[in-house]
Design a protein around this motif. Structure first.
Motif, PDB file in Angstrom:
ATOM      1  N   HIS A 115      25.950  22.086   3.880  1.00 41.12           N
ATOM      2  CA  HIS A 115      27.273  21.777   3.341  1.00 41.12           C
ATOM      3  C   HIS A 115      27.939  23.047   2.821  1.00 41.12           C
ATOM      4  O   HIS A 115      29.090  23.360   3.160  1.00 41.12           O
ATOM      5  CB  HIS A 115      27.151  20.731   2.223  1.00 41.12           C
ATOM      6  N   LEU A 116      27.195  23.815   2.011  1.00 45.07           N
ATOM      7  CA  LEU A 116      27.773  25.027   1.433  1.00 45.07           C
ATOM      8  C   LEU A 116      28.005  26.102   2.486  1.00 45.07           C
ATOM      9  O   LEU A 116      28.988  26.839   2.418  1.00 45.07           O
ATOM     10  CB  LEU A 116      26.868  25.566   0.330  1.00 45.07           C
ATOM     11  N   SER A 117      27.094  26.188   3.462  1.00 50.50           N
ATOM     12  CA  SER A 117      27.292  27.151   4.546  1.00 50.50           C
ATOM     13  C   SER A 117      28.600  26.866   5.280  1.00 50.50           C
ATOM     14  O   SER A 117      29.387  27.782   5.562  1.00 50.50           O
ATOM     15  CB  SER A 117      26.132  27.076   5.551  1.00 50.50           C
ATOM     16  N   ALA A 118      28.819  25.594   5.583  1.00 46.47           N
ATOM     17  CA  ALA A 118      30.035  25.209   6.297  1.00 46.47           C
ATOM     18  C   ALA A 118      31.279  25.470   5.455  1.00 46.47           C
ATOM     19  O   ALA A 118      32.284  25.996   5.954  1.00 46.47           O
ATOM     20  CB  ALA A 118      29.963  23.734   6.691  1.00 46.47           C
ATOM     21  N   GLU A 119      31.222  25.123   4.173  1.00 49.67           N
ATOM     22  CA  GLU A 119      32.373  25.347   3.303  1.00 49.67           C
ATOM     23  C   GLU A 119      32.709  26.838   3.214  1.00 49.67           C
ATOM     24  O   GLU A 119      33.879  27.227   3.257  1.00 49.67           O
ATOM     25  CB  GLU A 119      32.085  24.786   1.902  1.00 49.67           C
TER      26      GLU A 119
ATOM     27  N   LYS B  77      36.227  27.858   4.820  1.00 48.10           N
ATOM     28  CA  LYS B  77      37.264  28.209   3.850  1.00 48.10           C
ATOM     29  C   LYS B  77      37.408  29.707   3.610  1.00 48.10           C
ATOM     30  O   LYS B  77      38.529  30.239   3.582  1.00 48.10           O
ATOM     31  CB  LYS B  77      36.995  27.491   2.525  1.00 48.10           C
ATOM     32  N   LEU B  78      36.275  30.395   3.412  1.00 46.68           N
ATOM     33  CA  LEU B  78      36.356  31.813   3.071  1.00 46.68           C
ATOM     34  C   LEU B  78      36.496  32.709   4.289  1.00 46.68           C
ATOM     35  O   LEU B  78      37.236  33.694   4.258  1.00 46.68           O
ATOM     36  CB  LEU B  78      35.115  32.231   2.270  1.00 46.68           C
ATOM     37  N   GLU B  79      35.801  32.388   5.351  1.00 51.37           N
ATOM     38  CA  GLU B  79      35.819  33.248   6.533  1.00 51.37           C
ATOM     39  C   GLU B  79      36.864  32.789   7.556  1.00 51.37           C
ATOM     40  O   GLU B  79      37.610  33.606   8.086  1.00 51.37           O
ATOM     41  CB  GLU B  79      34.432  33.281   7.190  1.00 51.37           C
ATOM     42  N   GLY B  80      36.922  31.484   7.829  1.00 53.77           N
ATOM     43  CA  GLY B  80      37.843  30.977   8.840  1.00 53.77           C
ATOM     44  C   GLY B  80      39.223  30.640   8.317  1.00 53.77           C
ATOM     45  O   GLY B  80      40.149  30.427   9.106  1.00 53.77           O
TER      46      GLY B  80
ATOM     47  N   TRP C  98      22.766  30.107  -5.269  1.00 54.14           N
ATOM     48  CA  TRP C  98      23.686  29.096  -4.776  1.00 54.14           C
ATOM     49  C   TRP C  98      24.737  28.730  -5.813  1.00 54.14           C
ATOM     50  O   TRP C  98      25.866  28.355  -5.470  1.00 54.14           O
ATOM     51  CB  TRP C  98      22.924  27.864  -4.300  1.00 54.14           C
ATOM     52  N   GLY C  99      24.391  28.866  -7.087  1.00 62.92           N
ATOM     53  CA  GLY C  99      25.380  28.640  -8.134  1.00 62.92           C
ATOM     54  C   GLY C  99      26.529  29.624  -8.014  1.00 62.92           C
ATOM     55  O   GLY C  99      27.714  29.257  -8.146  1.00 62.92           O
ATOM     56  N   ASP C 100      26.200  30.881  -7.727  1.00 65.86           N
ATOM     57  CA  ASP C 100      27.234  31.910  -7.545  1.00 65.86           C
ATOM     58  C   ASP C 100      28.106  31.592  -6.338  1.00 65.86           C
ATOM     59  O   ASP C 100      29.331  31.763  -6.374  1.00 65.86           O
ATOM     60  CB  ASP C 100      26.577  33.285  -7.365  1.00 65.86           C
ATOM     61  N   ILE C 101      27.492  31.118  -5.246  1.00 60.77           N
ATOM     62  CA  ILE C 101      28.247  30.796  -4.035  1.00 60.77           C
ATOM     63  C   ILE C 101      29.200  29.631  -4.287  1.00 60.77           C
ATOM     64  O   ILE C 101      30.352  29.641  -3.852  1.00 60.77           O
ATOM     65  CB  ILE C 101      27.286  30.468  -2.875  1.00 60.77           C
ATOM     66  N   ILE C 102      28.722  28.620  -5.022  1.00 60.79           N
ATOM     67  CA  ILE C 102      29.563  27.457  -5.325  1.00 60.79           C
ATOM     68  C   ILE C 102      30.794  27.876  -6.120  1.00 60.79           C
ATOM     69  O   ILE C 102      31.920  27.448  -5.840  1.00 60.79           O
ATOM     70  CB  ILE C 102      28.761  26.400  -6.114  1.00 60.79           C
ATOM     71  N   ARG C 103      30.581  28.736  -7.091  1.00 63.50           N
ATOM     72  CA  ARG C 103      31.708  29.188  -7.913  1.00 63.50           C
ATOM     73  C   ARG C 103      32.674  30.030  -7.086  1.00 63.50           C
ATOM     74  O   ARG C 103      33.897  29.957  -7.288  1.00 63.50           O
ATOM     75  CB  ARG C 103      31.179  29.972  -9.115  1.00 63.50           C
ATOM     76  N   ARG C 104      32.149  30.790  -6.138  1.00 57.41           N
ATOM     77  CA  ARG C 104      33.012  31.620  -5.290  1.00 57.41           C
ATOM     78  C   ARG C 104      33.843  30.760  -4.355  1.00 57.41           C
ATOM     79  O   ARG C 104      35.027  31.014  -4.131  1.00 57.41           O
ATOM     80  CB  ARG C 104      32.139  32.587  -4.483  1.00 57.41           C
ATOM     81  N   ILE C 105      33.224  29.729  -3.793  1.00 58.91           N
ATOM     82  CA  ILE C 105      33.958  28.831  -2.903  1.00 58.91           C
ATOM     83  C   ILE C 105      34.987  28.020  -3.685  1.00 58.91           C
ATOM     84  O   ILE C 105      36.056  27.687  -3.184  1.00 58.91           O
ATOM     85  CB  ILE C 105      32.973  27.867  -2.187  1.00 58.91           C
TER      86      ILE C 105
END
Length: 322
Positions: free
Chosen positions: A163-167, A171-174, A310-317
């Motif tokens: 889920h997070l990989s796709a988000e 969102k960030l790359e695409g 993963w907490g850092d990634i969630i906050r970044r997304i």
């Protein structure tokens, strides 16, 4: 006199506990063990539970039962596992969703302190797949199509690393917003893509590798650094210019926090022995997994690091906790 008697009785009780703990490990397991799987059949946690569970069954000469309790991105099973008796007879089998949900979910119903990690069993890259009738042949083409077409993508649930990989990729790359459709496991999400009920899904590679090989779905991208041997024709997200991350889904065996250390060490030692077996390695490789293993202490440290990452990634997304 009364005080001295109470102290003496307490000392006897403590001594008995110290003697009982090694004995508990020696006797363990002397009845059936339940592997409480946090997702529906067909996903990575389920696949690992069944492979390792059968090996434990043979090794322990005790029945090892796999029970699937999918839902809420793994939280339903985790809540049940946290309340289980701390005796080693209920082992929570879950994925990196365990680490993700500490940040993504406002009240997951448990905390990392409710558990101890007994063993990191295996890891697998994440894989984004497309329906057979999808015109796009890779993830970059699918993202471009999503700018003008209505699309959704499925996962094993909110809080899973696919889920997070796709988000992150969408969102960030695409720079495109594709709505998320959570399922109770990677198996159901994959089946929805096979039936063209949804155009895309992001799952652990192990959940759909055979479907890609059989031509039932399209392999659009893997989230590993390099292409995987099982799917040599599927490009990495990196190759497609969609970020530099190396995202994986891991499977860990957890027990309630108050489980005796001797029992945890027993589980850890036997799982590690099974992971070193050539037949186990072959079974894992066939479905796209890499065996990990290591000590229980290393497992605890790994889960803590992953929870932070993963907490850092969630906050970044910018995903909102629910």
């Amino acid at each position: 006199m009364f005080r001295a008697t109470k102290i003496a009785a307490l000392n006897v009780a403590l001594a008995a506990m110290l003697v009982a703990t090694p004995g508990l490990a020696q006797d363990y397991p002397n009845k059936p063990v339940k592997l409480l799987v946090a997702f529906a059949p067909g996903g990575p946690a389920d696949s690992i539970a069944r492979i390792i569970g059968q090996k434990l069954n043979d090794r322990w000469k005790q029945t090892v039962v796999v029970e699937n309790r999918g839902g809420a991105g793994g939280n339903i099973a985790a809540m049940q596992g946290a309340k289980a008796d701390p005796d080693g007879y209920t082992i929570l089998v879950t994925t990196s969703a365990f680490a993700v949900n500490q940040t993504l979910t406002k009240n997951p119903g448990y905390t990392p302190g409710d558990f101890k990690a007994a063993a990191v069993v295996a890891t697998t890259p994440n894989l984004i797949i497309g329906a057979p009738d999808l015109k796009a042949n890779n993830l970059k083409e699918a993202i471009e199509a999503a700018r003008t077409q209505k699309m959704t993508y499925g996962t094993a649930g909110a809080g899973t690393t696919p889920h997070l990989s796709a988000e992150r990729i969408f969102k960030l790359e695409g720079k495109v917003d594709i709505p998320h459709a959570p399922f109770t496991g990677a198996g159901p999400a994959t089946q929805a893509v096979i039936g063209s009920h949804i155009p895309l899904a992001s799952v652990a590679l192990s959940a759909a590798v055979q479907n890609v090989q059989a031509g039932q779905v399209k392999g659009l991208a893997v989230t590993s650094k390099d292409r995987v041997k099982a799917l040599p024709n599927v490009p990495t997200a990196r190759e497609l210019g969609l970020g530099e991350a190396d995202d994986t889904t891991w499977v860990v065996f957890f027990v309630p926090a108050r489980t005796p250390d001797a029992v945890i060490q027993k589980i850890n030692a036997d799982v590690n022995a099974i992971l070193k077996d050539k037949d186990t390695e072959d079974q894992l490789e066939k479905i796209g997994f890499m065996a990990v293993g290591g000590s229980a202490k290393e497992a605890e440290s790994y889960v803590q690091q992953e929870t932070s990452r993963w907490g850092d990634i969630i906050r970044r997304i910018g995903l909102e906790a629910k």
